[in-house]
Design a protein around this motif. Sequence first.
Motif, PDB file in Angstrom:
ATOM      1  N   SER A  67       0.868  -1.174   0.000  1.00  0.00           N
ATOM      2  CA  SER A  67       0.000   0.000   0.000  1.00  0.00           C
ATOM      3  C   SER A  67       0.904   1.223   0.000  1.00  0.00           C
ATOM      4  CB  SER A  67      -0.881   0.026   1.248  1.00  0.00           C
ATOM      5  OG  SER A  67      -1.779  -1.060   1.276  1.00  0.00           O
ATOM      6  N   VAL A  68       0.573   2.208  -0.821  1.00  0.00           N
ATOM      7  CA  VAL A  68       1.342   3.448  -0.880  1.00  0.00           C
ATOM      8  C   VAL A  68       0.556   4.533  -0.152  1.00  0.00           C
ATOM      9  CG1 VAL A  68       2.392   5.188  -2.364  1.00  0.00           C
ATOM     10  CG2 VAL A  68       2.449   2.771  -3.041  1.00  0.00           C
ATOM     11  N   VAL A  69       1.155   5.089   0.896  1.00  0.00           N
ATOM     12  CA  VAL A  69       0.497   6.105   1.721  1.00  0.00           C
ATOM     13  C   VAL A  69       1.123   7.461   1.408  1.00  0.00           C
ATOM     14  CG1 VAL A  69       0.035   6.909   4.073  1.00  0.00           C
ATOM     15  CG2 VAL A  69      -0.057   4.458   3.538  1.00  0.00           C
ATOM     16  N   ILE A  70       0.286   8.404   1.002  1.00  0.00           N
ATOM     17  CA  ILE A  70       0.743   9.743   0.625  1.00  0.00           C
ATOM     18  C   ILE A  70      -0.053  10.771   1.420  1.00  0.00           C
ATOM     19  CG2 ILE A  70       0.974  11.411  -1.264  1.00  0.00           C
ATOM     20  CD1 ILE A  70       0.988   8.954  -3.187  1.00  0.00           C
ATOM     21  N   VAL A  71       0.628  11.560   2.225  1.00  0.00           N
ATOM     22  CA  VAL A  71      -0.014  12.631   2.996  1.00  0.00           C
ATOM     23  C   VAL A  71       0.140  13.940   2.227  1.00  0.00           C
ATOM     24  CG1 VAL A  71       0.048  13.973   5.142  1.00  0.00           C
ATOM     25  CG2 VAL A  71       0.403  11.486   5.195  1.00  0.00           C
ATOM     26  N   PHE A  72      -0.940  14.721   2.160  1.00  0.00           N
ATOM     27  CA  PHE A  72      -0.841  16.017   1.493  1.00  0.00           C
ATOM     28  C   PHE A  72      -1.566  17.090   2.294  1.00  0.00           C
ATOM     29  CE2 PHE A  72      -4.722  14.109  -0.141  1.00  0.00           C
ATOM     30  CZ  PHE A  72      -5.624  15.162  -0.225  1.00  0.00           C
ATOM     31  N   HIS A  73      -1.085  18.300   2.161  1.00  0.00           N
ATOM     32  CA  HIS A  73      -1.710  19.476   2.788  1.00  0.00           C
ATOM     33  C   HIS A  73      -1.575  20.646   1.828  1.00  0.00           C
ATOM     34  CE1 HIS A  73      -2.907  22.483   5.746  1.00  0.00           C
ATOM     35  NE2 HIS A  73      -1.806  23.149   5.461  1.00  0.00           N
ATOM     36  N   ASN A  74      -2.683  21.069   1.240  1.00  0.00           N
ATOM     37  CA  ASN A  74      -2.693  22.188   0.292  1.00  0.00           C
ATOM     38  C   ASN A  74      -1.705  21.987  -0.861  1.00  0.00           C
ATOM     39  OD1 ASN A  74      -4.721  23.553   1.624  1.00  0.00           O
ATOM     40  ND2 ASN A  74      -3.332  24.857   2.792  1.00  0.00           N
ATOM     41  N   LEU A 101      -4.498   8.246   0.033  1.00  0.00           N
ATOM     42  CA  LEU A 101      -4.194   9.672   0.096  1.00  0.00           C
ATOM     43  C   LEU A 101      -4.778  10.230   1.390  1.00  0.00           C
ATOM     44  CD1 LEU A 101      -5.049  10.758  -3.571  1.00  0.00           C
ATOM     45  CD2 LEU A 101      -2.813  10.174  -2.625  1.00  0.00           C
ATOM     46  N   VAL A 102      -3.934  10.774   2.233  1.00  0.00           N
ATOM     47  CA  VAL A 102      -4.388  11.318   3.509  1.00  0.00           C
ATOM     48  C   VAL A 102      -4.329  12.840   3.433  1.00  0.00           C
ATOM     49  CG1 VAL A 102      -4.112  11.308   6.010  1.00  0.00           C
ATOM     50  CG2 VAL A 102      -3.445   9.287   4.667  1.00  0.00           C
ATOM     51  N   ASP A 103      -5.498  13.458   3.498  1.00  0.00           N
ATOM     52  CA  ASP A 103      -5.604  14.913   3.442  1.00  0.00           C
ATOM     53  C   ASP A 103      -5.492  15.484   4.850  1.00  0.00           C
ATOM     54  OD1 ASP A 103      -6.200  17.552   3.031  1.00  0.00           O
ATOM     55  OD2 ASP A 103      -8.325  17.232   2.612  1.00  0.00           O
ATOM     56  N   ASP A 104      -4.390  16.183   5.097  1.00  0.00           N
ATOM     57  CA  ASP A 104      -4.171  16.782   6.423  1.00  0.00           C
ATOM     58  C   ASP A 104      -4.813  18.169   6.468  1.00  0.00           C
ATOM     59  OD1 ASP A 104      -3.308  17.136   9.002  1.00  0.00           O
ATOM     60  OD2 ASP A 104      -1.263  17.711   8.449  1.00  0.00           O
ATOM     61  N   LYS A 143      -2.434   7.507  10.521  1.00  0.00           N
ATOM     62  CA  LYS A 143      -3.818   7.274  10.100  1.00  0.00           C
ATOM     63  C   LYS A 143      -3.852   6.478   8.804  1.00  0.00           C
ATOM     64  CE  LYS A 143      -8.340   8.222  10.120  1.00  0.00           C
ATOM     65  NZ  LYS A 143      -9.257   7.773  11.197  1.00  0.00           N
ATOM     66  N   GLY A 144      -3.065   6.898   7.820  1.00  0.00           N
ATOM     67  CA  GLY A 144      -3.038   6.193   6.552  1.00  0.00           C
ATOM     68  C   GLY A 144      -2.560   4.761   6.695  1.00  0.00           C
ATOM     69  N   GLY A 150      -2.015  -3.497   2.553  1.00  0.00           N
ATOM     70  CA  GLY A 150      -0.900  -4.224   1.949  1.00  0.00           C
ATOM     71  C   GLY A 150       0.048  -4.797   2.988  1.00  0.00           C
ATOM     72  N   GLN A 151       0.776  -5.856   2.617  1.00  0.00           N
ATOM     73  CA  GLN A 151       1.750  -6.451   3.529  1.00  0.00           C
ATOM     74  C   GLN A 151       2.916  -5.498   3.779  1.00  0.00           C
ATOM     75  OE1 GLN A 151       1.589  -9.130   5.470  1.00  0.00           O
ATOM     76  NE2 GLN A 151       3.546  -8.420   6.306  1.00  0.00           N
ATOM     77  N   VAL A 152       3.201  -4.653   2.812  1.00  0.00           N
ATOM     78  CA  VAL A 152       4.246  -3.627   2.952  1.00  0.00           C
ATOM     79  C   VAL A 152       3.578  -2.261   2.875  1.00  0.00           C
ATOM     80  CG1 VAL A 152       6.283  -2.588   1.845  1.00  0.00           C
ATOM     81  CG2 VAL A 152       6.071  -5.084   2.008  1.00  0.00           C
ATOM     82  N   ILE A 153       4.065  -1.339   3.681  1.00  0.00           N
ATOM     83  CA  ILE A 153       3.597   0.040   3.610  1.00  0.00           C
ATOM     84  C   ILE A 153       4.722   0.876   3.017  1.00  0.00           C
ATOM     85  CG2 ILE A 153       2.733   2.028   4.894  1.00  0.00           C
ATOM     86  CD1 ILE A 153       1.859   0.075   7.094  1.00  0.00           C
ATOM     87  N   THR A 154       4.401   1.604   1.948  1.00  0.00           N
ATOM     88  CA  THR A 154       5.366   2.503   1.323  1.00  0.00           C
ATOM     89  C   THR A 154       4.890   3.930   1.518  1.00  0.00           C
ATOM     90  OG1 THR A 154       6.039   0.878  -0.336  1.00  0.00           O
ATOM     91  CG2 THR A 154       6.482   3.189  -0.834  1.00  0.00           C
ATOM     92  N   PHE A 155       5.707   4.733   2.187  1.00  0.00           N
ATOM     93  CA  PHE A 155       5.378   6.137   2.414  1.00  0.00           C
ATOM     94  C   PHE A 155       6.071   6.991   1.352  1.00  0.00           C
ATOM     95  CE2 PHE A 155       5.065   4.282   6.710  1.00  0.00           C
ATOM     96  CZ  PHE A 155       3.782   4.680   7.054  1.00  0.00           C
ATOM     97  N   LEU A 156       5.304   7.868   0.720  1.00  0.00           N
ATOM     98  CA  LEU A 156       5.858   8.828  -0.231  1.00  0.00           C
ATOM     99  C   LEU A 156       5.357  10.221   0.121  1.00  0.00           C
ATOM    100  CD1 LEU A 156       5.347   7.084  -3.719  1.00  0.00           C
ATOM    101  CD2 LEU A 156       7.431   7.137  -2.331  1.00  0.00           C
TER     102      LEU A 156
END
Length: 473
Positions: A67-74, A101-104, A143-144, A150-156
């Motif tokens: 799973s690819v977790v992407i945090v964004f703010h504006n 996609l995690v909207d902060d 949170k994301g 997914g078995q692996v978490i990928t942060f971008l």
Amino acid sequence: FLLVTMAQCEYPLIPGQAGLSVSAYLYGYSSLLEDDKYIFIKKYIYIYFSVRSCKNKLYPDDLPRTSVVIVFHNEAWSTLLRTVRSVIDRSPKSLLEEIVLVDDASERDFLKRPLEQYVRRMEVPVRVVRMEQRSGLIRARLKGASLSTGQVITFLDAHCECTVGWLEPLLARIKLDRKTVVCPIIDVISDDTFEYMAGSDMTYGGFNWKLNFRWYPVPQREMDRRKGDRTLPVRTPTMAGGLFSIDRDYFQEIGTYDAGMDIWGGENLEISFRIWQCGGTLEIVTCSHVGHVFRKATPYTFPGGTGQIINKNNRRLAEVWMDEFKNFFYIISPGVTKVDYGDITSRSSLRQKLQCKPFSWYLENVYPDSQIPRHYYSLGEIRNVETNQCLDNMARKENEKVGIFNCHGMGGNQVFSYTANKEIRTDDLCLDVSKLNGPVMMLKCHHLKGNQLWEYDTMVRSVCTSVCCVCRS
């Protein structure tokens, strides 16, 4: 979004071809991407990337899914979607579980319903998760991660571009050892022109006296361990923190992130120390490349002020993980000791539960090249008692003169160490004098004595070479 390889490019003068620069201003858009326009400049950007020595590598067929977790703010529409689109286009579908996609707490309208409608049409599951209030990178990533499958978490980060073949090398290392945490080489995307510039496989992550992350040359001992094979991963003492992959279960076992930290800053060193001290391995996988837009200044706000938040976070990591070496940090940055850093009981208990090694082990075995001297006679000011002036590095860089300034007692640029090798160090620089009448320069420490050997005369309280007394004003 139009992403093609060089083989598909028939028009060599198309702006942005092969990742070359494009002036965003030429097309009427701000290169800082801080307005609310739908920015279509990316349609001119063509990316081609290959790593010659990596392209023939083969990977197992049964790699874990991520799973690819992407945090964004504006975030600007174009940079966010460039990140998402490149993940989908450059990742084997069999390995991509989902994108979260995690909207902060973004305030821009196009990041609300229009974004949700857009991602529904994508070929892989893309979820948009909303934080109820501004929580910062650390808590938003938690949170994301908690919602991913997914078995692996990928942060971008939200302003990246993945290259062809970026994912397989990361997952292969985790399949080989689930306690290995892996980072790609971070390529540079200019925030002015969007030029794509390949990063170096000859640097790794470290930190300076103020616990700021820094890139340093890969030491000879690590090159020897790899026996000259630059396709093998580099063991790195710390990670930059924005881009990495980790086994989901292992992420939980070692305590995820420190949720007591606020917004952003220091979390990358904290998790790096924890991985190494608690039995894991941290690597930069040289066959994986991800581009990242490096901005000149962060567009985000830090409630309470940047300094206050980073001091709190650094104080937490120092108290939990650095043992007696935390005092070295506090002398350098005395303001850190004045912040309220919250309750660290659970993090200290985690360290005991995992039976983690001391920070001295980390310095000796993982990061012997650290700028923190493990053996020194003294640490503090070098003061002229007659004039009350102190040596001061004046925030200058290598090959510049050391300065003299009124003593302020606040550490920082006026802290020097007199090491067991009789060097006078300020971070990774040593005082060096090569001429009879000076000047005293700040050069990289070479540990060969010579012009960097200083004797301390306790009778007259002066620090001198045979030709120069540095405290003479």
